[in-house]
Design an enzyme around this catalytic site. Sequence first.
Site, PDB file in Angstrom:
ATOM      1  N   ARG A  45       0.842  -1.196   0.000  1.00 15.56           N
ATOM      2  CA  ARG A  45       0.000   0.000   0.000  1.00 15.56           C
ATOM      3  C   ARG A  45       0.875   1.243   0.000  1.00 15.56           C
ATOM      4  O   ARG A  45       2.086   1.169   0.170  1.00 15.56           O
ATOM      5  CB  ARG A  45      -0.931  -0.001   1.235  1.00 15.56           C
ATOM      6  CG  ARG A  45      -0.216  -0.436   2.487  1.00 15.56           C
ATOM      7  CD  ARG A  45      -0.475   0.362   3.696  1.00 15.56           C
ATOM      8  NE  ARG A  45      -0.362   1.786   3.574  1.00 15.56           N
ATOM      9  CZ  ARG A  45       0.771   2.466   3.745  1.00 15.56           C
ATOM     10  NH1 ARG A  45       1.921   1.845   3.981  1.00 15.56           N
ATOM     11  NH2 ARG A  45       0.763   3.773   3.650  1.00 15.56           N
ATOM     12  N   GLY A  46       0.210   2.397  -0.223  1.00 17.03           N
ATOM     13  CA  GLY A  46       0.926   3.661  -0.384  1.00 17.03           C
ATOM     14  C   GLY A  46       1.056   3.963  -1.857  1.00 17.03           C
ATOM     15  O   GLY A  46       1.536   3.135  -2.632  1.00 17.03           O
ATOM     16  N   ALA A  47       0.621   5.142  -2.275  1.00 23.46           N
ATOM     17  CA  ALA A  47       0.488   5.440  -3.705  1.00 23.46           C
ATOM     18  C   ALA A  47       1.761   5.178  -4.518  1.00 23.46           C
ATOM     19  O   ALA A  47       1.718   4.472  -5.520  1.00 23.46           O
ATOM     20  CB  ALA A  47       0.014   6.878  -3.899  1.00 23.46           C
ATOM     21  N   ARG A  87      -6.917  -1.018  -7.502  1.00 19.48           N
ATOM     22  CA  ARG A  87      -7.214   0.093  -6.598  1.00 19.48           C
ATOM     23  C   ARG A  87      -7.625   1.291  -7.448  1.00 19.48           C
ATOM     24  O   ARG A  87      -6.874   1.705  -8.330  1.00 19.48           O
ATOM     25  CB  ARG A  87      -5.990   0.477  -5.753  1.00 19.48           C
ATOM     26  CG  ARG A  87      -5.520  -0.559  -4.740  1.00 19.48           C
ATOM     27  CD  ARG A  87      -6.487  -0.787  -3.592  1.00 19.48           C
ATOM     28  NE  ARG A  87      -6.753   0.381  -2.787  1.00 19.48           N
ATOM     29  CZ  ARG A  87      -5.983   0.803  -1.778  1.00 19.48           C
ATOM     30  NH1 ARG A  87      -4.880   0.167  -1.476  1.00 19.48           N
ATOM     31  NH2 ARG A  87      -6.332   1.857  -1.077  1.00 19.48           N
ATOM     32  N   GLN A 204      -2.725   2.529   9.912  1.00 17.70           N
ATOM     33  CA  GLN A 204      -1.407   2.639   9.270  1.00 17.70           C
ATOM     34  C   GLN A 204      -0.483   3.597  10.017  1.00 17.70           C
ATOM     35  O   GLN A 204       0.727   3.396  10.040  1.00 17.70           O
ATOM     36  CB  GLN A 204      -1.563   3.096   7.814  1.00 17.70           C
ATOM     37  CG  GLN A 204      -2.211   2.066   6.904  1.00 17.70           C
ATOM     38  CD  GLN A 204      -3.682   2.333   6.705  1.00 17.70           C
ATOM     39  OE1 GLN A 204      -4.375   2.779   7.621  1.00 17.70           O
ATOM     40  NE2 GLN A 204      -4.195   2.075   5.515  1.00 17.70           N
ATOM     41  N   ASP A 245      -2.905  10.497  -2.559  1.00 19.70           N
ATOM     42  CA  ASP A 245      -3.171   9.434  -3.518  1.00 19.70           C
ATOM     43  C   ASP A 245      -3.582   9.989  -4.877  1.00 19.70           C
ATOM     44  O   ASP A 245      -3.422   9.318  -5.888  1.00 19.70           O
ATOM     45  CB  ASP A 245      -4.253   8.497  -2.981  1.00 19.70           C
ATOM     46  CG  ASP A 245      -3.716   7.592  -1.887  1.00 19.70           C
ATOM     47  OD1 ASP A 245      -3.342   6.457  -2.202  1.00 19.70           O
ATOM     48  OD2 ASP A 245      -3.652   8.030  -0.728  1.00 19.70           O
ATOM     49  N   ASN A 255      -6.510  11.831   0.045  1.00 16.54           N
ATOM     50  CA  ASN A 255      -5.550  11.119   0.895  1.00 16.54           C
ATOM     51  C   ASN A 255      -6.348  10.272   1.881  1.00 16.54           C
ATOM     52  O   ASN A 255      -7.586  10.286   1.895  1.00 16.54           O
ATOM     53  CB  ASN A 255      -4.638  12.109   1.626  1.00 16.54           C
ATOM     54  CG  ASN A 255      -3.437  11.433   2.265  1.00 16.54           C
ATOM     55  OD1 ASN A 255      -2.731  10.662   1.610  1.00 16.54           O
ATOM     56  ND2 ASN A 255      -3.195  11.702   3.524  1.00 16.54           N
ATOM     57  N   LYS A 256      -5.643   9.519   2.703  1.00 22.32           N
ATOM     58  CA  LYS A 256      -6.272   8.624   3.665  1.00 22.32           C
ATOM     59  C   LYS A 256      -7.369   9.330   4.447  1.00 22.32           C
ATOM     60  O   LYS A 256      -7.205  10.471   4.872  1.00 22.32           O
ATOM     61  CB  LYS A 256      -5.194   8.083   4.614  1.00 22.32           C
ATOM     62  CG  LYS A 256      -5.731   7.232   5.735  1.00 22.32           C
ATOM     63  CD  LYS A 256      -6.329   5.947   5.213  1.00 22.32           C
ATOM     64  CE  LYS A 256      -6.901   5.123   6.375  1.00 22.32           C
ATOM     65  NZ  LYS A 256      -7.638   3.953   5.867  1.00 22.32           N
TER      66      LYS A 256
END
Length: 354
Positions: A45-47, A87, A204, A245, A255-256
Amino acid sequence: MIDAISFSNGTFRYLDQRYLPLQELHVETRDYREAIEAIKTLAVRGAPLIGASAGYTVVLGLNAYQGDKADFPTYFDKLIAEVNASRPTAVNLFFATRKMQGVYDANFEADSLETLFAKMTDEAHRIYTDEVDNCDRIARHGVEQLKQDLAAVLKTRKLNVLTHCNTGTLACCGIGTALGVIRLAWQEGLIERVISSESRPLLQGLRLTAWELEHDGIPFASISDSSSAILMQRGMIDFAVVGADRITANGDTANKIGTYAHAISANHHGIPFYIAAPVSTIDITMSEGSQIPIEERNADELRTIFGTQVATPTTPVVNFAFDVTPGTLIRGIITERKAVVGNYVKGLGELFAD
């Protein structure tokens, strides 16, 4: 450096982030479908890391092909579509698959499949190494911006910084985007303490960012997502920096989930709120944030915590994975090319004109 992903001899290796910080489980696969599942389930995970992983996932798919050249275009189109479907929000994934598609388009007619696959493997490696280099440059531009914007505070003391979710090595291949800025600022003696918000529902910030900060020996404290406002109210946060993201042409940033609330609080308290992300995260084709597709995830991510039921199975849930922070709440967008402050339509557009 933490080894989040690697690719060698046709094998994709990744650190399964669902088990951190209690267990470091490295997984190896040659199956592109398993790599897609790792992206879907947030094992990876993580763009920026998703983008690099997508490039390697395409390579796994190429290596699995057993047909002739005449049938390959149909197979390749299906492969790219499968990777793209993993995703929907992180634009870096589509950036990576477009890069792979570009190598295919430029070389398919002239090259043998063996030569084509070798060129596409090289491109996947470039996507990865570019992300590592981007993090270093983002960190430098970010520290320069902090020294400019917070010069008055830095004359008297070090800074306390809020960050959200995870934007370090685990998310970005290199030292990180937002966490890369923090790492370099700490190395230069600018940071007193990092405040890491937990980042519900998958934690996270609590599991991953805290683990990275502890790994590096950087002073930090973890908080619940809803605590940032009282810390700002009490003068315990000087600035905030988070990742992204997807960023639209006007600076609106996905973003998250929880990022928007932090930005509102920061704006209310006069605290600079920064985005740190590579240019590949900017989607100049979207004019503003309402156009960004926001992923809704399984309700059990909220109803359970690591397999433990904390709500009844029938509890209705709304589980957005991301929110969108308006560009008007953002002090600056820090990229590997420069920090853009002010008119984002003009400033972000210039990044693509350079």
